[in-house]
Design an enzyme around this catalytic site. Structure first.
Site, PDB file in Angstrom:
ATOM      1  N   HIS A   1       0.839  -1.205   0.000  1.00 56.13           N
ATOM      2  CA  HIS A   1       0.000   0.000   0.000  1.00 56.13           C
ATOM      3  C   HIS A   1       0.876   1.258   0.000  1.00 56.13           C
ATOM      4  O   HIS A   1       0.620   2.205  -0.745  1.00 56.13           O
ATOM      5  CB  HIS A   1      -0.889   0.054   1.254  1.00 56.13           C
ATOM      6  CG  HIS A   1      -1.930  -1.005   1.334  1.00 56.13           C
ATOM      7  ND1 HIS A   1      -2.123  -1.757   2.477  1.00 56.13           N
ATOM      8  CD2 HIS A   1      -2.848  -1.452   0.444  1.00 56.13           C
ATOM      9  CE1 HIS A   1      -3.112  -2.603   2.285  1.00 56.13           C
ATOM     10  NE2 HIS A   1      -3.565  -2.439   1.053  1.00 56.13           N
TER      11      HIS A   1
ATOM     12  N   LYS B   1     -18.371  -5.542   7.748  1.00 61.31           N
ATOM     13  CA  LYS B   1     -17.071  -6.191   7.812  1.00 61.31           C
ATOM     14  C   LYS B   1     -16.342  -5.740   9.080  1.00 61.31           C
ATOM     15  O   LYS B   1     -16.106  -4.550   9.267  1.00 61.31           O
ATOM     16  CB  LYS B   1     -16.266  -5.788   6.560  1.00 61.31           C
ATOM     17  CG  LYS B   1     -15.121  -6.685   6.234  1.00 61.31           C
ATOM     18  CD  LYS B   1     -14.543  -6.258   4.885  1.00 61.31           C
ATOM     19  CE  LYS B   1     -13.257  -6.991   4.593  1.00 61.31           C
ATOM     20  NZ  LYS B   1     -12.625  -6.530   3.369  1.00 61.31           N
TER      21      LYS B   1
ATOM     22  N   ARG C   1      -2.211  -6.384  -7.915  1.00 64.32           N
ATOM     23  CA  ARG C   1      -1.142  -7.359  -7.695  1.00 64.32           C
ATOM     24  C   ARG C   1      -1.134  -8.428  -8.772  1.00 64.32           C
ATOM     25  O   ARG C   1      -0.094  -8.938  -9.133  1.00 64.32           O
ATOM     26  CB  ARG C   1      -1.329  -8.052  -6.337  1.00 64.32           C
ATOM     27  CG  ARG C   1      -1.180  -7.122  -5.160  1.00 64.32           C
ATOM     28  CD  ARG C   1      -1.637  -7.797  -3.912  1.00 64.32           C
ATOM     29  NE  ARG C   1      -3.062  -8.105  -4.043  1.00 64.32           N
ATOM     30  CZ  ARG C   1      -3.846  -8.476  -3.065  1.00 64.32           C
ATOM     31  NH1 ARG C   1      -3.365  -8.633  -1.867  1.00 64.32           N
ATOM     32  NH2 ARG C   1      -5.119  -8.712  -3.262  1.00 64.32           N
TER      33      ARG C   1
ATOM     34  N   SER D   1      -3.224  -7.475   3.273  1.00 57.42           N
ATOM     35  CA  SER D   1      -3.471  -7.260   4.704  1.00 57.42           C
ATOM     36  C   SER D   1      -3.910  -8.559   5.370  1.00 57.42           C
ATOM     37  O   SER D   1      -3.514  -8.849   6.501  1.00 57.42           O
ATOM     38  CB  SER D   1      -4.545  -6.182   4.900  1.00 57.42           C
ATOM     39  OG  SER D   1      -4.079  -4.931   4.464  1.00 57.42           O
TER      40      SER D   1
END
Length: 169
Positions: free
Chosen positions: A17, A41, A90, A128
């Site tokens: 990040h 979440k 990614r 993460s």
């Protein structure tokens, strides 16, 4: 002034990040790191904690703002008077999801543009979620997240583990 918004959960912020933030600053005059508050979440860190962690690791970067928001990203963009979203990619699997999100945001506001930045190869495996998993199993997160927040992550994991143990007694 060209302002871009880099949205995400950043739970916690990773070196990947941070790499995107630093590289985005080479293209845009200002980058707003926007932490989405998703009520469905539950994150490891609260939105307020994530804001503080990101501020800590970006304190030496000029023209980075950090804040959290609820609701639609396009509404946040309008409030910030910009139309540019930055997304880090990614792998191809990231692109499929992010491409759909870019189309949706553009459908909601035809002025919104999404800029995709490929992650540096050294961070292409990093997420993460994987950082949290490594931390929960007492693995080393050195090189995965900024060193100045390793203590914060370890302390948070310790507290969560303690709470789980207290709850199972």
């Amino acid at each position: 002034m060209r302002i871009a918004v880099y949205p995400g959960s950043f739970d916690p912020i990773t070196n990947g990040h941070l790499d995107i933030i630093e590289r985005a600053l080479k293209v845009f005059d200002k980058v707003i790191v926007a932490i989405l508050i998703n009520p469905t979440k539950k994150g490891l860190f609260s939105a307020e904690e994530r804001v503080e962690l990101i501020k800590k690791v970006t304190k030496d970067l000029d023209n980075v703002e950090v804040e959290s928001f609820e609701g639609l990203l396009v509404d946040f963009l309008e409030k910030k008077e910009t139309n540019i979203i930055i997304k880090g990619l990614r792998a191809v699997s990231d692109f499929e999801y992010e491409f759909q999100m870019a189309l949706m945001n553009n459908k909601l506001n035809s002025n919104v543009e999404t800029v995709f930045m490929m992650t540096s190869a050294e961070y292409s495996f990093l997420s993460s979620s994987s950082v949290k998993q490594v931390a929960f199993f007492d693995g080393s997160v050195e090189g995965l997240i900024p060193s100045m927040i390793i203590g914060d992550l370890k302390e948070k994991v310790r507290k969560v583990k303690e709470a789980e143990q207290d709850g199972s007694k």
